[in-house]
Design a protein around this motif. Structure first.
Motif, mmCIF file in Angstrom:
data_model
loop_
_atom_site.group_PDB
_atom_site.id
_atom_site.type_symbol
_atom_site.label_atom_id
_atom_site.label_comp_id
_atom_site.label_asym_id
_atom_site.label_seq_id
_atom_site.Cartn_x
_atom_site.Cartn_y
_atom_site.Cartn_z
ATOM 1 N N TYR A 13 -51.985 -37.874 40.790
ATOM 2 C CA TYR A 13 -52.869 -36.830 41.336
ATOM 3 C C TYR A 13 -51.860 -35.885 41.695
ATOM 4 N N ILE A 16 -48.600 -36.844 43.316
ATOM 5 C CA ILE A 16 -48.783 -38.437 43.631
ATOM 6 C C ILE A 16 -49.146 -39.168 42.713
ATOM 7 N N ALA A 18 -50.399 -42.476 41.641
ATOM 8 C CA ALA A 18 -51.374 -43.351 42.241
ATOM 9 C C ALA A 18 -50.995 -44.707 41.550
ATOM 10 N N ALA A 37 -52.771 -52.941 50.260
ATOM 11 C CA ALA A 37 -52.935 -52.077 51.488
ATOM 12 C C ALA A 37 -53.487 -51.026 51.038
ATOM 13 N N ASN A 38 -54.105 -50.333 51.991
ATOM 14 C CA ASN A 38 -54.640 -48.755 51.888
ATOM 15 C C ASN A 38 -53.755 -47.853 51.044
ATOM 16 N N GLY A 39 -54.186 -47.206 50.183
ATOM 17 C CA GLY A 39 -53.496 -46.328 49.277
ATOM 18 C C GLY A 39 -52.601 -47.073 48.252
ATOM 19 N N ALA A 40 -52.497 -48.254 48.110
ATOM 20 C CA ALA A 40 -51.895 -49.017 47.124
ATOM 21 C C ALA A 40 -52.135 -48.665 45.359
ATOM 22 N N GLY A 41 -53.352 -47.926 45.322
ATOM 23 C CA GLY A 41 -53.984 -47.786 44.101
ATOM 24 C C GLY A 41 -55.045 -48.319 43.652
ATOM 25 N N LYS A 42 -55.645 -49.515 44.436
ATOM 26 C CA LYS A 42 -56.736 -50.246 44.113
ATOM 27 C C LYS A 42 -58.013 -49.235 43.511
ATOM 28 N N SER A 43 -58.543 -48.790 44.284
ATOM 29 C CA SER A 43 -59.621 -47.890 43.851
ATOM 30 C C SER A 43 -59.390 -46.939 42.508
ATOM 31 N N THR A 44 -58.201 -46.419 42.472
ATOM 32 C CA THR A 44 -57.826 -45.682 41.257
ATOM 33 C C THR A 44 -57.787 -46.628 40.207
ATOM 34 N N GLU A 85 -66.489 -48.468 46.808
ATOM 35 C CA GLU A 85 -66.306 -48.623 48.140
ATOM 36 C C GLU A 85 -67.275 -47.856 48.768
ATOM 37 N N GLU A 162 -63.787 -53.230 47.452
ATOM 38 C CA GLU A 162 -63.617 -53.678 48.943
ATOM 39 C C GLU A 162 -65.199 -53.948 49.393
ATOM 40 N N GLN A 194 -59.283 -56.067 50.679
ATOM 41 C CA GLN A 194 -58.022 -56.244 51.755
ATOM 42 C C GLN A 194 -58.325 -57.558 52.402
HETATM 43 P P1 ATP Z 1 -58.073 -47.404 49.940
HETATM 44 O O1 ATP Z 1 -58.049 -49.000 50.310
HETATM 45 O O2 ATP Z 1 -57.544 -46.622 50.881
HETATM 46 O O3 ATP Z 1 -59.125 -46.931 48.906
HETATM 47 P P2 ATP Z 1 -56.369 -47.967 47.454
HETATM 48 O O4 ATP Z 1 -55.425 -48.839 47.459
HETATM 49 O O5 ATP Z 1 -57.737 -48.093 46.737
HETATM 50 O O6 ATP Z 1 -56.665 -47.580 48.960
HETATM 51 P P3 ATP Z 1 -56.378 -45.341 46.287
HETATM 52 O O7 ATP Z 1 -57.693 -44.765 46.836
HETATM 53 O O8 ATP Z 1 -56.494 -45.540 44.914
HETATM 54 O O9 ATP Z 1 -55.815 -46.573 46.927
HETATM 55 O O10 ATP Z 1 -55.245 -44.150 46.652
HETATM 56 C C1 ATP Z 1 -53.751 -44.292 45.739
HETATM 57 C C2 ATP Z 1 -53.173 -43.129 46.095
HETATM 58 O O11 ATP Z 1 -53.555 -41.862 45.487
HETATM 59 C C3 ATP Z 1 -53.070 -42.684 47.728
HETATM 60 O O12 ATP Z 1 -51.951 -42.231 47.965
HETATM 61 C C4 ATP Z 1 -54.280 -41.717 47.542
HETATM 62 O O13 ATP Z 1 -53.853 -40.884 48.814
HETATM 63 C C5 ATP Z 1 -54.183 -40.878 46.437
HETATM 64 N N1 ATP Z 1 -55.552 -40.491 45.905
HETATM 65 C C6 ATP Z 1 -56.518 -41.089 45.689
HETATM 66 N N2 ATP Z 1 -57.292 -40.461 45.137
HETATM 67 C C7 ATP Z 1 -56.881 -39.083 45.155
HETATM 68 C C8 ATP Z 1 -57.496 -37.882 44.611
HETATM 69 N N3 ATP Z 1 -58.863 -37.663 44.222
HETATM 70 N N4 ATP Z 1 -56.696 -36.630 45.031
HETATM 71 C C9 ATP Z 1 -55.354 -36.932 45.308
HETATM 72 N N5 ATP Z 1 -54.926 -37.913 45.779
HETATM 73 C C10 ATP Z 1 -55.753 -39.237 45.546
#
Ligand code: ATP
Length: 237
Positions: A13, A16, A18, A37-44, A85, A162, A194
């Motif tokens: 992104y 970043i 991801a 953890a939060n921000g690890a990239g799971k949702s991505t 989520e 989640e 999580q």
């Molecule tokens: P969470 O549990 O908080 O959802 P996650 O493990 O699912 O965390 P992601 O949401 O995939 O993690 O985010 C991975 C990284 O990419 C993080 O640094 C987040 O800030 C960044 N990120 C996610 N979506 C976007 C976006 N649309 N634009 C810019 N950065 C993004």
């Protein structure tokens, strides 16, 4: 058989990164979990498998078919469904309308009716309020509705992002029971959580993401006993 095969996945992104060179295999019939953890990239990762995010590199294969360039709708037609989520049910629609929405691609109306009635049998609270707005449901009930709606699309791979977030302990238990039951009935599940302990209890294999990279993967029983996972994710040691 490998149902989902992800390899060399990179997603950026802007500046970043991801996901970096992420690989993951899900066998047909299993529950696979992605932890981190939060921000690890799971949702991505889930959103990239669904087709909502375009990867900068990598391949995604589903049931032996390359799907990396397919649209979301084409992937849904292949049997990939995501419960995002935060559930995102249609809160200004009734419970019944939400469920019918999940089945909108199907023409077997009688079977759909039966499946909705089975869901109502299982969740009497949804049944009692079937013509009430979904907004009136508790968080736990909304999650059950979101999963019930997703199941009405008859997915071959159900991805859950989640699902236990913010639920009371009672609903967390009911949720994981439901996940196991859906899987026993034949649906493959990719579960992002999580709640590491519960996820490892129901999953057959697990992948741990940290800052967009796979740091561990393997069968759930082995990972549960791994000292690093115990210390960093299970609060032991
Ligand atoms: P969470 O549990 O908080 O959802 P996650 O493990 O699912 O965390 P992601 O949401 O995939 O993690 O985010 C991975 C990284 O990419 C993080 O640094 C987040 O800030 C960044 N990120 C996610 N979506 C976007 C976006 N649309 N634009 C810019 N950065 C993004």
């Amino acid at each position: 058989m490998t149902l989902l095969d992800v390899s060399g996945l990179c997603v950026r992104y802007g500046r970043i990164e991801a996901l970096h060179d992420v690989g993951l295999q899900v066998r047909e019939g299993e529950i696979a979990t992605v932890l981190g953890a939060n921000g690890a990239g799971k949702s991505t990762l889930l959103r990239t498998v669904l087709g909502a995010v375009r990867p900068d590199a990598g391949e995604i294969t589903f049931a032996q078919q390359a799907i990396t360039t397919l649209s979301i709708m084409q992937r849904v037609a292949c049997g990939i469904v995501l419960v995002p989520e935060g559930r995102r049910i249609a809160i200004s629609m009734t419970i019944e309308e939400n469920l019918l929405l999940g089945a909108h691609r199907r023409s077997d109306r009688q079977v759909v009716r039966m499946e909705i009635d089975n869901l109502y049998d299982r969740f009497p609270n949804l049944a009692a309020r079937r013509h009430g707005l979904a907004a009136g449901l508790s968080g736990g009930e909304q999650q059950m509705l979101a999963i019930g709606r997703a199941m009405l699309a008859r997915p071959r791979l159900l991805m859950l992002d989640e699902p236990s977030l913010g639920l009371s302990p009672l609903f967390v238990q009911r949720l994981f029971d439901l996940i196991v039951e859906i899987n026993r009935n034949g649906t493959t599940i990719l579960l992002v959580e999580q709640n590491t302990a519960q996820a490892l209890r129901v999953a057959t294999c697990a992948t741990v993401l940290e800052l967009g990279r796979v740091v561990m993967s393997g069968d759930a029983a082995t990972l549960t006993n791994h000292p690093y996972l115990q210390a960093a994710y299970l609060g032991h040691g």
